[in-house]
Write a protein that holds these residues in place. Structure first.
Motif, PDB file in Angstrom:
ATOM      1  N   ALA A  14       0.824  -1.218   0.000  1.00 56.80           N
ATOM      2  CA  ALA A  14       0.000   0.000   0.000  1.00 56.80           C
ATOM      3  C   ALA A  14       0.855   1.264   0.000  1.00 56.80           C
ATOM      4  CB  ALA A  14      -0.942  -0.007   1.201  1.00 56.80           C
ATOM      5  N   ALA A  15       2.094   1.135   0.409  1.00 57.98           N
ATOM      6  CA  ALA A  15       3.008   2.285   0.467  1.00 57.98           C
ATOM      7  C   ALA A  15       3.941   2.353  -0.735  1.00 57.98           C
ATOM      8  CB  ALA A  15       3.823   2.220   1.760  1.00 57.98           C
ATOM      9  N   GLU A  16       3.713   1.534  -1.755  1.00 58.96           N
ATOM     10  CA  GLU A  16       4.668   1.449  -2.860  1.00 58.96           C
ATOM     11  C   GLU A  16       4.821   2.754  -3.633  1.00 58.96           C
ATOM     12  OE1 GLU A  16       3.749  -1.662  -5.620  1.00 58.96           O
ATOM     13  OE2 GLU A  16       1.901  -0.722  -6.275  1.00 58.96           O
ATOM     14  N   HIS A  17       3.847   3.652  -3.560  1.00 61.61           N
ATOM     15  CA  HIS A  17       3.988   4.947  -4.222  1.00 61.61           C
ATOM     16  C   HIS A  17       5.107   5.787  -3.597  1.00 61.61           C
ATOM     17  CE1 HIS A  17       1.291   5.725  -0.854  1.00 61.61           C
ATOM     18  NE2 HIS A  17       1.657   7.001  -0.933  1.00 61.61           N
ATOM     19  N   LEU A  18       5.579   5.381  -2.438  1.00 61.44           N
ATOM     20  CA  LEU A  18       6.672   6.077  -1.755  1.00 61.44           C
ATOM     21  C   LEU A  18       8.038   5.508  -2.116  1.00 61.44           C
ATOM     22  CD1 LEU A  18       4.951   6.193   1.747  1.00 61.44           C
ATOM     23  CD2 LEU A  18       5.189   8.107   0.135  1.00 61.44           C
ATOM     24  N   TYR A  19       8.075   4.381  -2.793  1.00 60.02           N
ATOM     25  CA  TYR A  19       9.326   3.716  -3.152  1.00 60.02           C
ATOM     26  C   TYR A  19       9.806   4.188  -4.520  1.00 60.02           C
ATOM     27  CZ  TYR A  19       7.221   0.322   0.162  1.00 60.02           C
ATOM     28  OH  TYR A  19       6.604  -0.279   1.220  1.00 60.02           O
ATOM     29  N   ASP A  20      10.990   3.767  -4.875  1.00 59.43           N
ATOM     30  CA  ASP A  20      11.545   4.085  -6.190  1.00 59.43           C
ATOM     31  C   ASP A  20      10.865   3.287  -7.298  1.00 59.43           C
ATOM     32  OD1 ASP A  20      13.387   5.853  -5.050  1.00 59.43           O
ATOM     33  OD2 ASP A  20      14.847   4.254  -4.738  1.00 59.43           O
ATOM     34  N   GLY A  21      10.290   2.154  -6.975  1.00 60.89           N
ATOM     35  CA  GLY A  21       9.623   1.299  -7.957  1.00 60.89           C
ATOM     36  C   GLY A  21       8.524   0.512  -7.277  1.00 60.89           C
ATOM     37  N   PRO A  22       7.845  -0.346  -8.021  1.00 64.99           N
ATOM     38  CA  PRO A  22       6.749  -1.118  -7.437  1.00 64.99           C
ATOM     39  C   PRO A  22       7.236  -2.159  -6.427  1.00 64.99           C
ATOM     40  CG  PRO A  22       7.128  -1.785  -9.714  1.00 64.99           C
ATOM     41  CD  PRO A  22       8.023  -0.612  -9.452  1.00 64.99           C
ATOM     42  N   ALA A  23       6.419  -2.383  -5.424  1.00 64.99           N
ATOM     43  CA  ALA A  23       6.716  -3.415  -4.421  1.00 64.99           C
ATOM     44  C   ALA A  23       6.405  -4.784  -5.009  1.00 64.99           C
ATOM     45  CB  ALA A  23       5.886  -3.186  -3.164  1.00 64.99           C
ATOM     46  N   ARG A  24       7.273  -5.728  -4.734  1.00 69.68           N
ATOM     47  CA  ARG A  24       7.032  -7.110  -5.158  1.00 69.68           C
ATOM     48  C   ARG A  24       6.687  -7.920  -3.914  1.00 69.68           C
ATOM     49  NH1 ARG A  24      11.768  -8.597  -9.333  1.00 69.68           N
ATOM     50  NH2 ARG A  24      11.071 -10.665  -8.688  1.00 69.68           N
ATOM     51  N   PRO A  25       5.556  -8.614  -3.918  1.00 64.00           N
ATOM     52  CA  PRO A  25       5.126  -9.343  -2.719  1.00 64.00           C
ATOM     53  C   PRO A  25       6.195 -10.274  -2.153  1.00 64.00           C
ATOM     54  CG  PRO A  25       3.346  -9.281  -4.295  1.00 64.00           C
ATOM     55  CD  PRO A  25       4.560  -8.704  -4.989  1.00 64.00           C
ATOM     56  N   GLU A  26       6.942 -10.984  -3.023  1.00 63.03           N
ATOM     57  CA  GLU A  26       7.971 -11.891  -2.503  1.00 63.03           C
ATOM     58  C   GLU A  26       9.092 -11.133  -1.805  1.00 63.03           C
ATOM     59  OE1 GLU A  26       8.979 -11.369  -6.952  1.00 63.03           O
ATOM     60  OE2 GLU A  26       7.166 -11.462  -5.731  1.00 63.03           O
ATOM     61  N   TRP A  27       9.411  -9.932  -2.271  1.00 64.06           N
ATOM     62  CA  TRP A  27      10.437  -9.135  -1.597  1.00 64.06           C
ATOM     63  C   TRP A  27       9.884  -8.552  -0.290  1.00 64.06           C
ATOM     64  CZ3 TRP A  27      12.754  -6.050  -6.303  1.00 64.06           C
ATOM     65  CH2 TRP A  27      13.478  -6.929  -7.095  1.00 64.06           C
ATOM     66  N   CYS A  28       8.594  -8.205  -0.291  1.00 59.82           N
ATOM     67  CA  CYS A  28       7.964  -7.727   0.943  1.00 59.82           C
ATOM     68  C   CYS A  28       8.007  -8.807   2.020  1.00 59.82           C
ATOM     69  CB  CYS A  28       6.519  -7.315   0.672  1.00 59.82           C
ATOM     70  SG  CYS A  28       6.328  -5.858  -0.363  1.00 59.82           S
ATOM     71  N   GLU A  29       7.685 -10.036   1.642  1.00 59.03           N
ATOM     72  CA  GLU A  29       7.729 -11.147   2.596  1.00 59.03           C
ATOM     73  C   GLU A  29       9.136 -11.349   3.131  1.00 59.03           C
ATOM     74  OE1 GLU A  29       6.089 -14.548   0.575  1.00 59.03           O
ATOM     75  OE2 GLU A  29       4.104 -13.618   0.429  1.00 59.03           O
ATOM     76  N   ARG A  30      10.106 -11.290   2.242  1.00 59.72           N
ATOM     77  CA  ARG A  30      11.502 -11.466   2.652  1.00 59.72           C
ATOM     78  C   ARG A  30      11.951 -10.338   3.584  1.00 59.72           C
ATOM     79  NH1 ARG A  30      16.248 -12.124  -1.788  1.00 59.72           N
ATOM     80  NH2 ARG A  30      17.920 -12.183  -0.289  1.00 59.72           N
ATOM     81  N   PHE A  31      11.546  -9.107   3.263  1.00 60.62           N
ATOM     82  CA  PHE A  31      11.865  -7.948   4.101  1.00 60.62           C
ATOM     83  C   PHE A  31      11.307  -8.142   5.507  1.00 60.62           C
ATOM     84  CE2 PHE A  31      10.783  -3.853   5.929  1.00 60.62           C
ATOM     85  CZ  PHE A  31      11.938  -3.105   5.748  1.00 60.62           C
ATOM     86  N   LEU A  32      10.036  -8.518   5.588  1.00 62.33           N
ATOM     87  CA  LEU A  32       9.399  -8.691   6.893  1.00 62.33           C
ATOM     88  C   LEU A  32      10.017  -9.827   7.704  1.00 62.33           C
ATOM     89  CD1 LEU A  32       5.693  -8.172   5.804  1.00 62.33           C
ATOM     90  CD2 LEU A  32       7.076  -6.598   7.202  1.00 62.33           C
ATOM     91  N   ALA A  33      10.517 -10.852   7.024  1.00 63.40           N
ATOM     92  CA  ALA A  33      11.101 -12.005   7.711  1.00 63.40           C
ATOM     93  C   ALA A  33      12.554 -11.784   8.114  1.00 63.40           C
ATOM     94  CB  ALA A  33      11.001 -13.243   6.824  1.00 63.40           C
ATOM     95  N   ALA A  34      13.205 -10.797   7.538  1.00 64.34           N
ATOM     96  CA  ALA A  34      14.635 -10.580   7.790  1.00 64.34           C
ATOM     97  C   ALA A  34      14.844  -9.936   9.162  1.00 64.34           C
ATOM     98  CB  ALA A  34      15.240  -9.699   6.701  1.00 64.34           C
ATOM     99  N   PRO A  35      15.628 -10.570  10.022  1.00 64.52           N
ATOM    100  CA  PRO A  35      15.902  -9.982  11.329  1.00 64.52           C
ATOM    101  C   PRO A  35      16.568  -8.608  11.177  1.00 64.52           C
ATOM    102  CG  PRO A  35      16.697 -12.246  11.223  1.00 64.52           C
ATOM    103  CD  PRO A  35      16.301 -11.846   9.822  1.00 64.52           C
ATOM    104  N   GLY A  36      16.103  -7.661  11.959  1.00 66.96           N
ATOM    105  CA  GLY A  36      16.707  -6.339  11.962  1.00 66.96           C
ATOM    106  C   GLY A  36      16.157  -5.380  10.922  1.00 66.96           C
ATOM    107  N   HIS A  37      15.336  -5.850   9.981  1.00 65.98           N
ATOM    108  CA  HIS A  37      14.760  -4.970   8.975  1.00 65.98           C
ATOM    109  C   HIS A  37      13.423  -4.437   9.481  1.00 65.98           C
ATOM    110  CE1 HIS A  37      17.756  -6.818   6.477  1.00 65.98           C
ATOM    111  NE2 HIS A  37      17.392  -6.108   5.435  1.00 65.98           N
TER     112      HIS A  37
END
Length: 135
Positions: A14-37
Motif C-alpha cells: 500500500a506504500a509502494e507509491h513512496l518507493y523508487d519502484g513497485p513493491a514485489r510481494p515476494e520481496w515484501c515477505e523477505r523484508f518482513l522475515a529478515a531480522p533487523g529490517h
C-alpha cells in the motif's frame, strides 16, 4: 499524523507509491522475515504518506547500530515535519533495541535530506566515498 511499524505485505504494498519502484510481494515477505529490517509508515487519514526503512546491524566489537536505509515523504505532504518525525521514530526504535547509534548516507547536494536529518539531531561526520557493486 500517525506513525506505525509495517508488519504485513499489504501494508508494504500500500506504500509502494513512496518507493523508487513497485513493491514485489515476494520481496515484501523477505523484508518482513529478515531480522533487523523494519519500516515505519506515516499515515494521514489512513493513507501512507511517508516511510522510513532501517536495518539493524551487529558487529562483534561494536554491538548494534541502525542504518537509516531510505526515507520518503509523498510530495503533497513535504515540509510538514513528517520526514523529521519518521527519522526520530526510527532513532527511538534504535534506542529501544540497544543500538549505540543511527547513521545514514546522503548525497552532499541533497539539501532537503540534509535539512531533515539535521533537524532530527544528526550531525555531519564529514565526507566519504561510497563504492558499490551491481549484480
Amino acid at each position: 499524523m500517525e506513525i506505525r511499524r509495517a508488519t504485513t505485505v499489504a501494508e508494504l504494498t500500500a506504500a509502494e507509491h513512496l518507493y523508487d519502484g513497485p513493491a514485489r510481494p515476494e520481496w515484501c515477505e523477505r523484508f518482513l522475515a529478515a531480522p533487523g529490517h523494519l519500516m515505519l509508515l506515516a499515515y494521514e487519514d489512513g493513507v501512507p504518506v511517508g516511510m522510513v526503512s532501517g536495518i539493524e546491524m551487529l558487529h562483534p566489537d561494536k554491538g548494534g547500530e541502525m542504518c537509516l536505509y531510505e526515507l520518503a515523504v509523498d510530495e503533497p505532504y513535504r515540509r510538514r515535519g513528517i520526514g523529521r518525525a519518521l527519522t526520530e521514530a526510527l532513532a527511538a526504535v534504535a534506542r529501544e533495541r540497544g543500538c549505540y547509534g543511527l547513521w545514514v548516507g546522503v548525497d552532499t547536494d541533497n539539501d532537503a535530506a540534509l535539512a531533515t536529518y539535521r533537524s532530527a539531531g544528526a550531525r555531519d561526520e564529514g565526507r566519504f566515498a561510497m563504492l558499490g557493486w551491481e549484480f
